[in-house]
Design a protein around this motif. Structure first.
Motif, short mmCIF file in Angstrom:
data_model
loop_
_atom_site.label_atom_id
_atom_site.label_comp_id
_atom_site.label_asym_id
_atom_site.label_seq_id
_atom_site.Cartn_x
_atom_site.Cartn_y
_atom_site.Cartn_z
N PHE A 192 0.87 -1.17 0.00
CA PHE A 192 0.00 0.00 0.00
C PHE A 192 0.91 1.22 0.00
CE2 PHE A 192 -2.69 3.29 1.62
CZ PHE A 192 -4.00 2.93 1.29
N HIS A 193 1.02 1.88 -1.13
CA HIS A 193 1.88 3.05 -1.28
C HIS A 193 1.03 4.31 -1.20
CE1 HIS A 193 4.51 -0.10 -2.71
NE2 HIS A 193 5.52 0.75 -2.66
N PHE A 194 1.30 5.14 -0.22
CA PHE A 194 0.60 6.41 -0.06
C PHE A 194 1.51 7.52 -0.57
CE2 PHE A 194 -0.56 10.26 2.16
CZ PHE A 194 -1.92 10.32 1.88
N VAL A 195 1.11 8.18 -1.64
CA VAL A 195 1.91 9.26 -2.22
C VAL A 195 1.49 10.56 -1.55
CG1 VAL A 195 2.48 10.47 -4.35
CG2 VAL A 195 2.08 8.01 -4.41
N GLY A 196 2.49 11.27 -1.04
CA GLY A 196 2.23 12.52 -0.34
C GLY A 196 2.56 13.74 -1.17
N GLN A 197 3.17 14.72 -0.56
CA GLN A 197 3.45 15.97 -1.26
C GLN A 197 4.49 15.77 -2.36
OE1 GLN A 197 4.43 15.39 1.90
NE2 GLN A 197 6.38 16.35 2.34
N SER A 198 4.43 16.66 -3.32
CA SER A 198 5.40 16.63 -4.41
C SER A 198 5.59 18.05 -4.91
CB SER A 198 4.91 15.73 -5.55
OG SER A 198 3.64 16.12 -6.00
N VAL A 199 6.78 18.31 -5.41
CA VAL A 199 7.09 19.62 -6.02
C VAL A 199 7.83 19.35 -7.32
CG1 VAL A 199 7.12 20.96 -3.89
CG2 VAL A 199 9.21 19.86 -4.67
N TYR A 200 7.60 20.21 -8.31
CA TYR A 200 8.17 20.00 -9.63
C TYR A 200 8.77 21.29 -10.17
CZ TYR A 200 5.22 15.91 -9.28
OH TYR A 200 4.62 14.75 -8.85
N SER A 201 9.81 21.11 -10.97
CA SER A 201 10.38 22.18 -11.76
C SER A 201 10.24 21.74 -13.22
CB SER A 201 11.86 22.38 -11.39
OG SER A 201 12.43 23.37 -12.23
N ILE A 202 9.44 22.48 -13.97
CA ILE A 202 9.04 22.04 -15.30
C ILE A 202 9.57 22.98 -16.37
CG2 ILE A 202 7.07 21.51 -16.78
CD1 ILE A 202 5.45 21.06 -14.14
N ALA A 203 10.23 22.40 -17.37
CA ALA A 203 10.61 23.11 -18.59
C ALA A 203 9.73 22.55 -19.70
CB ALA A 203 12.10 22.92 -18.87
N ASP A 204 10.03 22.87 -20.94
CA ASP A 204 9.16 22.43 -22.04
C ASP A 204 9.02 20.92 -22.10
OD1 ASP A 204 8.59 25.01 -22.83
OD2 ASP A 204 10.29 25.10 -24.21
N ASP A 205 10.11 20.20 -22.29
CA ASP A 205 10.06 18.75 -22.47
C ASP A 205 10.81 17.98 -21.40
OD1 ASP A 205 8.50 18.90 -24.77
OD2 ASP A 205 10.26 19.14 -26.06
N GLU A 206 11.24 18.67 -20.34
CA GLU A 206 11.94 18.04 -19.23
C GLU A 206 11.42 18.61 -17.93
OE1 GLU A 206 16.07 18.79 -19.87
OE2 GLU A 206 16.24 17.29 -21.45
N ALA A 207 11.53 17.81 -16.89
CA ALA A 207 11.12 18.26 -15.56
C ALA A 207 11.90 17.47 -14.52
CB ALA A 207 9.62 18.05 -15.37
N THR A 208 11.96 18.04 -13.34
CA THR A 208 12.49 17.33 -12.18
C THR A 208 11.43 17.43 -11.08
OG1 THR A 208 13.62 19.31 -11.36
CG2 THR A 208 14.91 17.78 -12.73
N GLY A 209 11.50 16.50 -10.14
CA GLY A 209 10.52 16.53 -9.07
C GLY A 209 11.00 15.78 -7.85
N ILE A 210 10.38 16.12 -6.73
CA ILE A 210 10.58 15.40 -5.48
C ILE A 210 9.20 14.93 -5.05
CG2 ILE A 210 11.27 15.57 -3.06
CD1 ILE A 210 13.20 17.82 -3.93
N VAL A 211 9.08 13.62 -4.80
CA VAL A 211 7.81 13.01 -4.43
C VAL A 211 8.03 12.23 -3.13
CG1 VAL A 211 6.01 11.37 -5.12
CG2 VAL A 211 7.15 12.80 -6.86
N TYR A 212 7.17 12.47 -2.15
CA TYR A 212 7.24 11.75 -0.89
C TYR A 212 6.26 10.58 -0.91
CZ TYR A 212 10.20 15.18 1.37
OH TYR A 212 11.25 15.97 1.71
N CYS A 213 6.64 9.49 -0.24
CA CYS A 213 5.81 8.30 -0.23
C CYS A 213 6.02 7.54 1.08
CB CYS A 213 6.19 7.40 -1.41
SG CYS A 213 5.30 5.83 -1.50
N ILE A 214 4.93 7.00 1.60
CA ILE A 214 5.00 6.05 2.71
C ILE A 214 4.52 4.72 2.14
CG2 ILE A 214 4.18 5.41 5.00
CD1 ILE A 214 3.78 8.41 5.54
N ALA A 215 5.41 3.74 2.12
CA ALA A 215 5.12 2.45 1.49
C ALA A 215 4.98 1.37 2.54
CB ALA A 215 6.25 2.10 0.51
N HIS A 216 3.81 0.74 2.55
CA HIS A 216 3.51 -0.34 3.48
C HIS A 216 3.66 -1.68 2.77
CE1 HIS A 216 1.72 2.32 6.58
NE2 HIS A 216 1.42 3.07 5.53
N HIS A 217 4.27 -2.64 3.47
CA HIS A 217 4.53 -3.97 2.92
C HIS A 217 4.06 -5.00 3.93
CE1 HIS A 217 7.41 -1.12 1.23
NE2 HIS A 217 7.33 -1.83 0.12
N LEU A 218 2.93 -5.65 3.65
CA LEU A 218 2.29 -6.56 4.58
C LEU A 218 2.75 -8.00 4.37
CD1 LEU A 218 0.00 -7.14 6.72
CD2 LEU A 218 -1.47 -7.58 4.73
#
Length: 152
Positions: A78-104
């Motif tokens: 169960f992967h919960f995706v949290g906040q994210s921020v992006y820097s976007i250009a025309d055909d390229e982007a970078t980002g930081i994505v937070y996640c809490i991943a549960h493994h049962l």
């Protein structure tokens, strides 16, 4: 880039992160692989501050097996995706994505949940159709915890 273009691109990148998580949780190799560009690279750093990745996989074909591999190791994820921020250009982007991943893992007395607190450092590009895809993803495992769980 107009403000509307930026909003559309950011929504597409957020959706990409959600599809990545859904692909793992639903054991959907095709959906998961489709989030990546053909020559994409996925690396995990555990612990987060190490310079040497604990895993390093390149290419959509190799990446496509990850959901099935996870399904063979854990009863559910169960992967919960949290906040994210992006820097976007025309055909390229970078980002930081937070996640809490549960493994049962089920046991005779309920189960255990191996929880990973992750930060993804991503780079993205557009494919030939102009759709965003992950070009590289570096998962940094900030810390983990193991919890006892009660199963319904």
């Amino acid at each position: 880039m107009t403000s509307i273009d930026r909003v559309v691109d950011e929504l597409a990148l957020r959706t990409l992160a959600a599809r990545y998580a859904l692909g793992v949780d639903d054991h959907d190799d095709v959906l998961f692989a489709a989030t990546f560009l053909p020559d994409a690279r996925l690396r995990f750093f555990r612990p987060a501050d190490t310079d040497v990745p604990s895993s390093d996989i390149t290419g959509r074909a190799a990446l496509s097996g990850i959901p099935s591999s996870m399904a063979s190791r854990y009863d559910r994820t169960f992967h919960f995706v949290g906040q994210s921020v992006y820097s976007i250009a025309d055909d390229e982007a970078t980002g930081i994505v937070y996640c809490i991943a549960h493994h049962l893992t089920r046991t005779d007395h309920g189960g255990t949940d191996h929880v990973m607190h992750l930060r993804y450092d991503d780079s993205y590009g557009r494919d030939a159709a102009g759709e965003w895809g992950i070009a590289s993803r570096n998962g940094h495992v900030e810390w983990t915890e193991t919890r006892a769980v009660d199963l319904p």
